[in-house]
Design a protein around this motif. Structure first.
Motif, PDB file in Angstrom:
ATOM      1  N   TYR A 140     -68.548  72.988-101.092  1.00 28.45           N
ATOM      2  CA  TYR A 140     -67.556  73.996-101.473  1.00 28.45           C
ATOM      3  C   TYR A 140     -68.212  75.112-102.287  1.00 28.45           C
ATOM      4  O   TYR A 140     -69.037  74.858-103.176  1.00 28.45           O
ATOM      5  CB  TYR A 140     -66.439  73.354-102.295  1.00 28.45           C
ATOM      6  N   PRO A 142     -67.112  78.536-104.598  1.00 32.20           N
ATOM      7  CA  PRO A 142     -65.996  79.257-105.204  1.00 32.20           C
ATOM      8  C   PRO A 142     -66.032  80.741-104.843  1.00 32.20           C
ATOM      9  O   PRO A 142     -67.082  81.269-104.451  1.00 32.20           O
ATOM     10  CB  PRO A 142     -66.216  79.055-106.699  1.00 32.20           C
ATOM     11  N   ASP A 259     -61.267  79.465-109.022  1.00 35.93           N
ATOM     12  CA  ASP A 259     -62.591  78.923-108.690  1.00 35.93           C
ATOM     13  C   ASP A 259     -62.488  77.503-108.154  1.00 35.93           C
ATOM     14  O   ASP A 259     -63.216  77.120-107.236  1.00 35.93           O
ATOM     15  CB  ASP A 259     -63.489  78.914-109.932  1.00 35.93           C
ATOM     16  N   SER A 260     -61.614  76.720-108.763  1.00 35.72           N
ATOM     17  CA  SER A 260     -61.558  75.290-108.482  1.00 35.72           C
ATOM     18  C   SER A 260     -60.476  74.930-107.487  1.00 35.72           C
ATOM     19  O   SER A 260     -59.458  75.624-107.371  1.00 35.72           O
ATOM     20  CB  SER A 260     -61.331  74.511-109.780  1.00 35.72           C
ATOM     21  N   LEU A 261     -60.698  73.832-106.785  1.00 39.65           N
ATOM     22  CA  LEU A 261     -59.695  73.298-105.881  1.00 39.65           C
ATOM     23  C   LEU A 261     -58.610  72.568-106.671  1.00 39.65           C
ATOM     24  O   LEU A 261     -58.770  72.284-107.862  1.00 39.65           O
ATOM     25  CB  LEU A 261     -60.345  72.344-104.879  1.00 39.65           C
ATOM     26  N   ALA A 263     -56.472  70.119-108.564  1.00 39.82           N
ATOM     27  CA  ALA A 263     -57.048  69.063-109.401  1.00 39.82           C
ATOM     28  C   ALA A 263     -56.877  67.674-108.811  1.00 39.82           C
ATOM     29  O   ALA A 263     -57.723  66.799-109.007  1.00 39.82           O
ATOM     30  CB  ALA A 263     -56.434  69.124-110.797  1.00 39.82           C
ATOM     31  N   ARG A 285     -72.881  73.484-108.125  1.00 38.15           N
ATOM     32  CA  ARG A 285     -71.734  74.393-108.217  1.00 38.15           C
ATOM     33  C   ARG A 285     -70.478  73.748-107.656  1.00 38.15           C
ATOM     34  O   ARG A 285     -69.392  73.885-108.217  1.00 38.15           O
ATOM     35  CB  ARG A 285     -72.051  75.688-107.452  1.00 38.15           C
ATOM     36  N   LYS A 287     -69.761  70.532-107.609  1.00 37.81           N
ATOM     37  CA  LYS A 287     -69.293  69.512-108.547  1.00 37.81           C
ATOM     38  C   LYS A 287     -68.531  70.116-109.714  1.00 37.81           C
ATOM     39  O   LYS A 287     -67.612  69.498-110.260  1.00 37.81           O
ATOM     40  CB  LYS A 287     -70.486  68.693-109.047  1.00 37.81           C
ATOM     41  N   GLN A 288     -68.887  71.347-110.082  1.00 39.01           N
ATOM     42  CA  GLN A 288     -68.202  72.022-111.183  1.00 39.01           C
ATOM     43  C   GLN A 288     -66.802  72.490-110.794  1.00 39.01           C
ATOM     44  O   GLN A 288     -65.937  72.643-111.661  1.00 39.01           O
ATOM     45  CB  GLN A 288     -69.033  73.223-111.655  1.00 39.01           C
ATOM     46  N   CYS A 289     -66.580  72.710-109.498  1.00 36.27           N
ATOM     47  CA  CYS A 289     -65.318  73.307-109.034  1.00 36.27           C
ATOM     48  C   CYS A 289     -64.420  72.341-108.282  1.00 36.27           C
ATOM     49  O   CYS A 289     -63.319  72.716-107.883  1.00 36.27           O
ATOM     50  CB  CYS A 289     -65.618  74.506-108.125  1.00 36.27           C
ATOM     51  N   VAL A 290     -64.884  71.121-108.071  1.00 35.97           N
ATOM     52  CA  VAL A 290     -64.112  70.137-107.305  1.00 35.97           C
ATOM     53  C   VAL A 290     -63.904  68.901-108.184  1.00 35.97           C
ATOM     54  O   VAL A 290     -64.800  68.051-108.288  1.00 35.97           O
ATOM     55  CB  VAL A 290     -64.813  69.763-105.995  1.00 35.97           C
ATOM     56  N   PRO A 291     -62.749  68.783-108.817  1.00 35.18           N
ATOM     57  CA  PRO A 291     -62.520  67.680-109.764  1.00 35.18           C
ATOM     58  C   PRO A 291     -62.663  66.286-109.156  1.00 35.18           C
ATOM     59  O   PRO A 291     -63.169  65.375-109.805  1.00 35.18           O
ATOM     60  CB  PRO A 291     -61.085  67.931-110.244  1.00 35.18           C
TER      61      PRO A 291
END
Length: 334
Positions: A140, A142, A259-261, A263, A285, A287-291
């Motif tokens: 993924y 962002p 930015d993130s999917l 939660a 990147r 991992k930072q945006c996909v909880p």
């Protein structure tokens, strides 16, 4: 459903509410009803619905309905000329409209390559339509904070140099005139004399019509390559995906996409360790945006994971869905 016989799958062609007509495979399991879970498979470049031929049958036999479209510009689907028609917002709207035609409210969404990028954006544009998300080969990404022209991106990341060639419309005819060689290169059946990802190299290989060296372990038969070629006589539509950078940026900025999917959205990433697409930086990147991200690296596997490791990909997805209570016997209402 015989992977060697494209006609053995159930094909449909429908006009969508977005105004486009899509060809897609719609395979239903025995005992199909309103509670049947649906998997929607989104292929990448340069591929068609056929890229999922080894997964459709096993997933259907496990009780899932599987939809696998030719994406815009490919196969039996519409092929608009303007590159802005291929923005990921418009593609996401098409996929949502296809689900509407199929009578599906929420879906398990799976993408590969450009399809991975597209399904990631679908999860931002239509977050309420997903039960789970799977990306193959491409983590993924962002939305960009600022527009960076492709030429500047390539200066930072030379391995994207091939995109300069694909994104230039003046090269379309050149690629079409050498389409068999191009497909052989893209699928790894022909090994070029130099790294084709670096700036200038792919065009040199194509224009010199390098025969290259045959792959030691080809991932396609000549018959499979022939079928893909027969469905892709025009490459302008597929190349248009590489010509949407600014359109995508402007649409995403106007919508202020996050930015993130979502939660609570479970996400699975499967990639081959021999594939440079899933770089450590890209994985970090994501991992930072996909909880809720689960990652599964595959050893000795390259970019075409669903072909190179077809059973592993098929089974990994099934096991993951079972762990999420999204196996057919869970009877999830759609």
């Amino acid at each position: 459903m015989d992977p060697s016989d494209p006609s053995s799958f159930h094909h449909r062609k429908e006009h969508l509410s977005t105004g486009r007509t899509y060809h897609f495979v719609d395979q239903k399991p025995a005992g199909y009803n309103a509670s049947t879970l649906t998997i929607l498979c989104v292929h990448g470049f340069p591929d068609i619905w056929y890229g999922w031929r080894y997964q459709i049958g096993p997933w259907v036999r496990k009780g899932y309905r599987v939809l696998a479209p030719d994406m815009l510009g490919y196969g039996g689907t519409d092929k608009p000329a303007a590159p802005e028609e291929y923005s990921t917002k418009r593609l996401s709207d098409d996929l949502a409209a296809l689900l509407d035609v199929a009578g599906v409210r929420q879906v398990i969404l799976i993408g590969h390559d450009w399809g991975s990028y597209t399904v990631g954006r679908f999860a931002l544009w239509h977050p309420d339509r997903l039960l789970a998300l799977v990306t193959l080969s491409v983590p993924y990404v962002p939305p960009a904070k600022q527009y960076i022209p492709l030429v500047d991106l390539v200066r930072q990341f030379p391995n994207f140099g091939y995109q300069l060639y694909l994104s230039d419309d003046t090269h379309t005819r050149e690629i079409e005139e050498n389409l068999v060689l191009f497909l052989r290169l893209m699928y790894g059946l022909t090994k070029p004399s130099k790294p084709m990802v670096l700036p200038g190299n792919l065009r040199e290989i194509i224009t010199k019509r390098e025969s290259g060296k045959p792959a030691n372990q080809p991932i396609l038969t000549e018959e499979e390559l022939g079928y893909i070629h027969s469905q892709m006589m025009s490459i302008k539509g597929p190349l248009s995906y590489y010509r949407t950078l600014q359109f995508r940026y402007e649409e995403e900025k106007a919508a202020n996409l996050p930015d993130s999917l979502r939660a609570d959205l479970p996400v699975l990433l499967i990639w081959g360790l021999k594939d440079a697409t899933a770089s450590p930086a890209a994985l970090k990147r994501a991992k930072q945006c996909v909880p809720r991200l689960t990652t599964v690296p595959l050893e000795r596997v390259g970019h075409w994971v669903m072909l190179e490791a077809k059973e592993k990909v098929t089974d990994t997805v099934l096991l993951w869905l079972e762990e999420l209570a999204l196996a057919p016997r869970a009877g999830t209402k759609l």
